[in-house]
Design an enzyme around this catalytic site. Structure first.
Site, mmCIF file in Angstrom:
data_model
loop_
_atom_site.group_PDB
_atom_site.id
_atom_site.type_symbol
_atom_site.label_atom_id
_atom_site.label_comp_id
_atom_site.label_asym_id
_atom_site.label_seq_id
_atom_site.Cartn_x
_atom_site.Cartn_y
_atom_site.Cartn_z
ATOM 1 N N HIS A 144 0.870 -1.187 0.000
ATOM 2 C CA HIS A 144 0.000 0.000 0.000
ATOM 3 C C HIS A 144 0.904 1.234 0.000
ATOM 4 C CE1 HIS A 144 -2.717 3.015 1.851
ATOM 5 N NE2 HIS A 144 -3.717 2.270 1.445
ATOM 6 N N ASP A 221 3.177 -4.390 8.070
ATOM 7 C CA ASP A 221 1.967 -3.598 7.907
ATOM 8 C C ASP A 221 0.791 -4.568 8.034
ATOM 9 O OD1 ASP A 221 -0.327 -2.474 6.896
ATOM 10 O OD2 ASP A 221 0.613 -1.629 5.110
ATOM 11 N N GLN A 224 -4.424 -5.065 6.865
ATOM 12 C CA GLN A 224 -5.416 -5.975 6.263
ATOM 13 C C GLN A 224 -5.378 -7.368 6.878
ATOM 14 O OE1 GLN A 224 -7.768 -5.051 4.337
ATOM 15 N NE2 GLN A 224 -7.039 -3.059 3.656
ATOM 16 N N LYS A 247 -10.335 -0.676 10.614
ATOM 17 C CA LYS A 247 -10.444 -1.899 9.809
ATOM 18 C C LYS A 247 -10.748 -3.130 10.662
ATOM 19 C CE LYS A 247 -7.193 -0.282 6.294
ATOM 20 N NZ LYS A 247 -7.975 0.242 5.170
HETATM 21 N N1 7TS Z 1 -1.663 -0.658 4.691
HETATM 22 C C1 7TS Z 1 -2.595 -1.403 4.069
HETATM 23 C C2 7TS Z 1 -2.234 -2.781 3.608
HETATM 24 C C3 7TS Z 1 -3.868 -0.878 3.869
HETATM 25 O O1 7TS Z 1 -4.792 -1.619 3.263
HETATM 26 C C4 7TS Z 1 -4.157 0.433 4.312
HETATM 27 C C5 7TS Z 1 -5.499 1.079 4.054
HETATM 28 C C6 7TS Z 1 -3.161 1.140 4.978
HETATM 29 C C7 7TS Z 1 -1.921 0.571 5.137
HETATM 30 C C8 7TS Z 1 -3.402 2.498 5.534
HETATM 31 O O2 7TS Z 1 -4.256 2.401 6.637
HETATM 32 P P1 7TS Z 1 -4.838 3.716 7.305
HETATM 33 O O3 7TS Z 1 -5.820 3.192 8.299
HETATM 34 O O4 7TS Z 1 -3.703 4.420 7.940
HETATM 35 O O5 7TS Z 1 -5.471 4.503 6.201
HETATM 36 N N2 7TS Z 1 -6.195 0.543 2.965
HETATM 37 C C9 7TS Z 1 -7.288 1.050 2.365
HETATM 38 C C10 7TS Z 1 -7.917 0.429 1.291
HETATM 39 O O6 7TS Z 1 -7.576 -0.638 0.823
HETATM 40 N N3 7TS Z 1 -8.968 1.177 0.883
HETATM 41 O O7 7TS Z 1 -9.029 2.251 1.678
HETATM 42 C C11 7TS Z 1 -7.996 2.195 2.594
#
Ligand code: 7TS
Length: 427
Positions: A144, A221, A224, A247
């Site tokens: 990501h 990370d 997911q 999430k």
């Molecule tokens: N890493 C992964 C693998 C992710 O899927 C996401 C967010 C992040 C980091 C960042 O997380 P955050 O909570 O700091 O934003 N992924 C997604 C997605 O797949 N669609 O919207 C956000």
């Protein structure tokens, strides 16, 4: 991409009858999520955008309401009763994160805004101290943007080199290539536990072992993975683990970074302010030990409380049961989608979790998303903040359906039926 799961109609019937269903009561679980019981465009909401953000159970709302309604005050340093209760509630949530990750100590759990902030924290604090000119940071092609850009910024600033382990046509990291890229110059390996764009579950334990052999520190990370797999940071053998509250059925604006005590203790602050100091004078300031050293300013108190409630909710359902149910939904959807003409699955790794990315011939992913929305089905269309993955598969974007613990077989069938209709609509 060719699908291998195509089964005859009879096989399919057999599979369905034999399917055990979740080991929890799905109707009761769905009743815990009031938002699910609504119609969108006159159709029952089918929420399949869980990889972006999950919906919230009543337990999380109640915990936040209790924080505001019963004991809210600023945390730490307070002598009065409400402040002490607020502090205890937030520290209780820290302990919930510790339990959830099987971390050795709650003092190794830093509250952050989410995965993105956790990774930026490590890059800014650990990275600036340990990554210098000529050093290397190794990531993979399926990351990501949150696990790419902070390392690019760090490498640019420090004169270091960002290396990228490629993925194969199924969306699996090529471990031999990763091995080849590991060297005594590798300071850090940063890798997703589960890919948000492909669903690939990476062999994180094995990657961590290889990275450690090369003398590198390992950041995972887990954004997911945490909603779908039981995470045990000690068994994984990583050094940092990051994930987001929103999430895992918790609030947005909160997440956690777990780090090994020795590493956190040796790390400088990354933001200055209240709450992170031991003493301040104009001659010089000394810093609080971890985790508070990394938590400058008034934190998201109610969000931490809700985060803890979400983790306890998930643990009570049982992640093995949740993961098994989602695997069934994924298998069913994968099989059914094979029959949609012109559908190409992007991401066919052997180990996958809850994510189905696909393209439909001659229909732009955004149009697919819009057509599905007209039927009450929420999916995501775009590059999913993983543009290098899109490039690897030669597509500008995909449509992504992602499952959560409350999704049903009927919802999978509704998705597939809608895709067949979209196919007819667009020819
Ligand atoms: N890493 C992964 C693998 C992710 O899927 C996401 C967010 C992040 C980091 C960042 O997380 P955050 O909570 O700091 O934003 N992924 C997604 C997605 O797949 N669609 O919207 C956000």
């Amino acid at each position: 991409m060719a699908m291998t799961l195509a089964a005859s109609a009879e096989d399919t019937e057999d599979t369905r009858e034999a399917a055990p269903g979740p080991t929890y009561d799905l109707d009761r679980v769905r009743a815990d999520f009031p938002i699910l019981a609504q119609k969108v465009h006159g159709r029952p909401l089918v929420y399949l955008d869980n990889a972006a953000s999950t919906q919230k159970p009543r337990a999380v709302m109640d915990a936040i309401a209790a924080c505001y309604g019963e004991y809210y005050a600023n945390v730490e340093r307070g002598v009065h009763t409400l402040s002490q209760r607020s502090t205890a509630a937030r520290e209780g949530a820290r302990e919930a994160v510790r339990r959830f990750l099987n971390a050795p100590s709650a003092e190794e759990v830093v509250f952050v805004r989410g995965t993105t902030e956790a990774i930026n924290l490590v890059a800014a604090s650990w990275g600036r101290r340990h990554v210098g000119p000529g050093d290397e940071v190794l990531i993979t092609e399926l990351e990501h943007h949150s696990n790419i850009v902070p390392w690019q910024l760090l490498c640019e600033e420090r004169g270091a080199l960002l290396r990228v382990a490629p993925i194969d046509d199924r969306g699996e990291v090529i471990l031999e290539e990763l091995d080849r890229l590991l060297s005594p110059r590798t300071r850090l390996v940063a890798v997703a536990h589960v890919s948000n764009a492909l669903g690939t579950v990476n062999p994180v334990r094995e990657i961590a072992a290889r990275a450690h052999e090369a003398g590198a520190v390992v950041l995972v990370d887990g954004a997911q993975a945490a909603p779908h797999l039981r995470v045990d940071v000690q068994a994984l053998g990583c050094d940092f683990y990051a994930f987001s509250g929103h999430k895992v059925y918790g609030p947005s604006g909160i997440g956690a970074l777990w780090g090994r005590r020795e590493l956190l203790e040796a790390m400088p602050p990354w933001q200055g302010g209240g709450g992170m100091i031991r003493t301040v004078s104009f001659a010089g300031t000394t810093y609080a030990p971890p985790p508070h050293r990394f938590e400058a300013g008034t934190p998201a108190i109610e969000a931490a409380v809700g985060f803890g409630a979400a983790l306890n909710y998930l643990t009570a359902l049982g992640l093995p049961a949740v993961g098994a149910w989602e695997a069934e939904l994924l298998a069913l959807a994968t099989e059914r989608m094979a029959a949609v003409p012109g559908l190409r699955l992007i991401g066919t790794a052997k180990e996958k979790a809850a994510v189905l990315s696909f393209t439909l011939e001659r229909i732009h992913p955004h149009d697919v998303g819009t057509v599905l929305d007209r039927e009450g089905i929420a999916v995501r269309a775009g590059h999913h903040c993983a543009q290098p993955v899109m490039e690897r598969f030669g597509v500008p974007a995909t449509t992504r359906a992602s499952f959560g613990l409350y999704n049903t077989r009927e919802e999978v069938e509704a998705l597939v039926a809608a895709l067949h209709r979209a196919r007819k609509l667009f020819g």
